[in-house]
Write a protein that holds these residues in place. Structure first.
Motif, PDB file in Angstrom:
ATOM      1  N   ILE A 182      -7.414   6.252   4.232  1.00 27.63           N
ATOM      2  CA  ILE A 182      -7.650   4.861   3.825  1.00 27.63           C
ATOM      3  C   ILE A 182      -8.600   4.166   4.794  1.00 27.63           C
ATOM      4  O   ILE A 182      -9.598   3.556   4.395  1.00 27.63           O
ATOM      5  N   VAL A 233      -4.516  -5.058  -2.472  1.00 28.16           N
ATOM      6  CA  VAL A 233      -3.100  -5.396  -2.634  1.00 28.16           C
ATOM      7  C   VAL A 233      -2.895  -6.453  -3.711  1.00 28.16           C
ATOM      8  O   VAL A 233      -1.987  -6.330  -4.548  1.00 28.16           O
ATOM      9  N   LEU A 258      -8.863   2.339  -3.766  1.00 25.98           N
ATOM     10  CA  LEU A 258      -8.728   2.362  -2.317  1.00 25.98           C
ATOM     11  C   LEU A 258      -8.968   3.757  -1.762  1.00 25.98           C
ATOM     12  O   LEU A 258      -9.629   3.934  -0.738  1.00 25.98           O
ATOM     13  N   LEU A 262      -8.527  -4.458   2.046  1.00 27.55           N
ATOM     14  CA  LEU A 262      -7.096  -4.192   1.856  1.00 27.55           C
ATOM     15  C   LEU A 262      -6.417  -5.358   1.160  1.00 27.55           C
ATOM     16  O   LEU A 262      -5.557  -5.166   0.290  1.00 27.55           O
ATOM     17  N   ARG A 300       2.394   1.701  -3.514  1.00 27.03           N
ATOM     18  CA  ARG A 300       1.387   1.982  -4.538  1.00 27.03           C
ATOM     19  C   ARG A 300       0.713   3.334  -4.345  1.00 27.03           C
ATOM     20  O   ARG A 300       0.345   4.008  -5.322  1.00 27.03           O
ATOM     21  N   CYS A 301       0.536   3.737  -3.088  1.00 27.61           N
ATOM     22  CA  CYS A 301      -0.181   4.987  -2.797  1.00 27.61           C
ATOM     23  C   CYS A 301       0.746   6.152  -2.470  1.00 27.61           C
ATOM     24  O   CYS A 301       0.280   7.268  -2.223  1.00 27.61           O
ATOM     25  N   ILE A 322       0.836  -1.204   0.000  1.00 32.73           N
ATOM     26  CA  ILE A 322       0.000   0.000   0.000  1.00 32.73           C
ATOM     27  C   ILE A 322       0.869   1.252   0.000  1.00 32.73           C
ATOM     28  O   ILE A 322       0.583   2.226  -0.709  1.00 32.73           O
TER      29      ILE A 322
END
Length: 321
Positions: free
Chosen positions: A182, A154, A165, A150, A111-112, A108
């Protein structure tokens, strides 16, 4: 022959996946391998969106240095299955709950674009919420508003798909930590997760209470987020928003939360229907923006027990800006 095999697998072995998803994964494997149904270390390039879990997955799935497409589909089938299937496959891959959570947060964060502090805050929240005993992990996945979602976020790239998300933020806020966004977003009703519109910000609209009430009155479901002078971030979700008047509004999907220094969510108890209230310029009635009166009273240094929200410890303990 390959397409026929894929359709057979989709109906017999991978009941949680669509045949189109099985075919997509098989096609991508063959494109990356030059026509084969298995990948060598190129697997880590094909699944680079799963960093830093890609290497762990490769080591778990490989046989003689190659990962067969059927093994990836087995993992994906479990990820998109029920809580028991999710729990079993994650424990098989990662070994224990702490390692599962560390891996989820790691992906996470990459990616975020989450920073180290935010990543640690999210990890602490998950470790505090989840059981330490792997045998109870599936029960937590069933009951948690965030766990299953979550996991699927993922691992969705296993079948070359994306799951949203984070909400789209219409308006800029300087107090929202990514980890808090989140968690809070996943606690909202599913129809309210895709987009957040900023109605009021003290940095843009000043600190007038009349401005707050003007901008939120009658606007529908609403998140109120406050930063205290010491940097604590907390708030509430009012499922039916605020409308000026003597009546409480909302239902059991309302909740209180804290984003900083730690993440906590305090769900409704169902013991009362007094969830959210907005009133002003009334001499005979309580005035204020009031998630069950608690926040306003505690911001002024008084404490009371909340019948509407589960609150095992004081939510607000300092002055607010």
């Amino acid at each position: 022959m390959g397409a026929k095999s894929s359709r057979s697998m989709s109906t017999s072995s991978f009941l949680n996946l669509k045949s189109s998803q099985v075919d997509k994964v098989t096609l991508e494997f063959r494109k990356a391998s030059g026509g084969n149904d298995s990948l060598d270390r190129v697997f880590e390039h094909v699944y680079c969106s799963l960093v830093p879990v890609t290497g762990i997955l490769y080591n778990h799935l490989q046989n003689d240095g190659r990962v067969h497409v059927s093994k990836v589909l087995c993992v994906a089938n479990s990820v998109f299955g029920d809580a028991s299937e999710q729990s079993n496959v994650l424990i098989a891959i990662h070994g224990d709950v702490k390692s599962i959570m560390q891996s989820l947060v790691g992906v996470i964060a990459v990616r975020c674009g989450m920073n180290t502090e935010d990543s640690y805050t999210l990890l602490c929240y998950l470790l505090n919420e989840a059981p330490s005993n792997a045998s109870n992990f599936d029960r937590w996945l069933i009951s948690s508003p965030v766990g299953t979602q979550l996991v699927r976020f993922v691992y969705a790239p296993l079948i070359f798909e994306k799951i949203q998300l984070l909400p789209r933020l219409l308006g800029h806020s300087i107090i929202l930590p990514l980890s808090g966004i989140i968690v809070i977003n996943l606690h909202l009703p599913s129809s309210k997760r895709s987009e957040w519109t900023l109605l009021f910000s003290s940095s843009s609209h000043g600190s007038s209470f009349s401005q707050i009430t003007k901008r939120i009155n009658g606007e529908g479901p609403c998140l109120v987020i406050v930063e205290s002078t010491s940097g604590r971030v907390f708030g509430c979700f009012a499922s039916e928003g605020f409308e000026a008047g003597p009546a409480y509004r909302g239902d059991a999907t309302c909740f209180l939360f804290e984003m900083k220094p730690n993440i906590h969510v305090f769900s409704a108890t169902g013991f009362t229907k007094n969830y959210a209230y907005l009133n002003y310029q009334q001499s005979s009635l309580p005035n204020g923006l009031d998630p069950e009166a608690r926040a306003i009273l505690e911001m002024n240094g008084r404490s009371m027990n909340s019948g509407a929200f589960r609150d095992p410890q004081p939510l607000l303990d300092d002055s607010s800006s």
